[in-house]
Enzyme design. Structure first.
Site, PDB file in Angstrom:
ATOM      1  N   SER A  45       4.096 -25.573 -24.436  1.00  0.00           N
ATOM      2  CA  SER A  45       5.278 -26.422 -24.199  1.00  0.00           C
ATOM      3  C   SER A  45       5.945 -26.755 -25.536  1.00  0.00           C
ATOM      4  O   SER A  45       7.000 -27.391 -25.575  1.00  0.00           O
ATOM      5  CB  SER A  45       4.886 -27.718 -23.477  1.00  0.00           C
ATOM      6  OG  SER A  45       3.918 -28.409 -24.236  1.00  0.00           O
ATOM      7  N   ASP A  82      -3.216 -23.776 -26.861  1.00  0.00           N
ATOM      8  CA  ASP A  82      -2.875 -22.778 -25.842  1.00  0.00           C
ATOM      9  C   ASP A  82      -2.839 -21.384 -26.437  1.00  0.00           C
ATOM     10  O   ASP A  82      -2.285 -21.196 -27.531  1.00  0.00           O
ATOM     11  CB  ASP A  82      -1.459 -23.062 -25.308  1.00  0.00           C
ATOM     12  CG  ASP A  82      -1.472 -23.799 -23.988  1.00  0.00           C
ATOM     13  OD1 ASP A  82      -2.532 -23.879 -23.338  1.00  0.00           O
ATOM     14  OD2 ASP A  82      -0.401 -24.311 -23.606  1.00  0.00           O
ATOM     15  N   GLU A 181      -2.260 -28.530 -12.681  1.00  0.00           N
ATOM     16  CA  GLU A 181      -0.843 -28.892 -12.846  1.00  0.00           C
ATOM     17  C   GLU A 181      -0.074 -28.766 -11.530  1.00  0.00           C
ATOM     18  O   GLU A 181      -0.106 -27.719 -10.863  1.00  0.00           O
ATOM     19  CB  GLU A 181      -0.192 -27.993 -13.923  1.00  0.00           C
ATOM     20  CG  GLU A 181       1.281 -28.340 -14.132  1.00  0.00           C
ATOM     21  CD  GLU A 181       1.885 -27.779 -15.413  1.00  0.00           C
ATOM     22  OE1 GLU A 181       1.158 -27.160 -16.213  1.00  0.00           O
ATOM     23  OE2 GLU A 181       3.103 -27.977 -15.598  1.00  0.00           O
TER      24      GLU A 181
HETATM   25  O1  KIV Z   1       1.765 -26.336 -22.697  1.00  0.00           O
HETATM   26  C1  KIV Z   1       1.432 -27.455 -22.293  1.00  0.00           C
HETATM   27  O2  KIV Z   1       1.853 -28.483 -22.811  1.00  0.00           O
HETATM   28  C2  KIV Z   1       0.516 -27.520 -21.163  1.00  0.00           C
HETATM   29  C3  KIV Z   1       0.373 -28.842 -20.497  1.00  0.00           C
HETATM   30  C4  KIV Z   1       1.523 -29.009 -19.607  1.00  0.00           C
HETATM   31  C5  KIV Z   1      -0.912 -28.982 -19.784  1.00  0.00           C
HETATM   32  O3  KIV Z   1      -0.044 -26.552 -20.773  1.00  0.00           O
END
Ligand code: KIV
Length: 255
Positions: A45, A82, A181
């Site tokens: 994100s 991530d 989510e």
């Molecule tokens: O990328 C992100 O911020 C996420 C959250 C929404 C869990 O995966």
């Protein structure tokens, strides 16, 4: 004491909720850590901060660059990063290489991967066997935006059943916790009761073992927020007011 992945499981057993937020730079990470956030995610994100329309363009280089800065701001929180789109889906070797780079270069304690289909279960299982802690992510998975859109997942009994069984498979593969989510609350409750690892909800009701939100949504920095986000302050407005005041003072020779 710095938080580790085992701590999160103990908190689930004790009924102590996990507080999680995303971060993208040193200053934000310092503030979140000092405010007592337990888990900081450098999520893809990050796209919001970089001005991308979706999470898909985020690269491994970009996320590593931001995660290094975030790590420098953390004293206590667990740092998870991530793996961006197509840096792990291709093969076990690709996932191992990407996750290895993230852990070695950023100092993060874990990586997050989206999905629970059989090939992903194999990939996650191999990462865990290699000593790489993995946070799972089911329900709305933004890297699949062109297949799923951004709508709530698990609404039909069949779809709910698939997510439930993927959650069990992810636990068996060894994920240390699971992000859920934008799924119905009753499904999140069922998964949370079934699993011994913690669930961390985002738009999945209040009964998960913890909650995560995107910090730019919480702070009112994002141009638009998902329907389940809660905006705790309006920084876009605050920043605009401050900058307009500064500009006025400069133009009037008051500063
Ligand atoms: O990328 C992100 O911020 C996420 C959250 C929404 C869990 O995966």
């Amino acid at each position: 004491m710095p938080i580790n992945t085992q701590q999160l499981k103990q908190w689930k057993q004790q009924g102590r909720p996990i507080v999680a937020l995303t971060a993208w730079d040193y200053a934000i990470a310092q503030l979140l850590d000092a405010a007592g956030v337990d888990l900081i995610l450098v999520g893809d994100s990050l796209s919001v901060i970089l001005g991308y329309e979706t999470t898909l363009p985020v690269t491994l280089e970009e996320i590593i660059h931001h995660a290094k800065a975030v790590k420098r701001g953390i004293k206590r929180a667990l740092l998870v990063v991530d793996l961006p789109f197509l840096t792990y889906q291709e093969s076990i070797a690709q996932a191992m290489q990407s996750a290895g780079r993230v852990l070695k270069e950023t100092g993060a304690q874990g990586v997050k991967l989206e999905g629970g289909y059989p090939a992903m279960i194999d990939i996650i299982s191999r990462l865990v066997q290699a000593g790489i802690p993995v946070l799972g992510h089911l329900g709305l998975t933004p890297q699949s935006i062109h297949q799923l859109g951004l709508k709530q997942q698990g609404k039909t009994p069949q779809a709910a059943d698939l997510i439930f069984h993927q959650a069990i498979a992810l636990e068996q593969a060894g994920v240390f916790a699971l992000v859920l989510e934008h799924i119905p609350c009753h499904l999140a409750v069922k998964i949370t009761k079934e699993l011994s690892i913690p669930t961390i909800g985002i738009g999945a009701g209040q009964e998960c073992n913890g909650q995560i939100l995107v910090t730019s949504d919480v702070l009112g920095l994002s141009e638009k927020q998902p329907p389940f986000a809660k905006v705790y302050t309006d920084l876009r407005q605050e920043i605009t007011k401050a900058v307009e005041k500064y500009a006025l003072e400069v133009r009037n020779h008051h500063f």
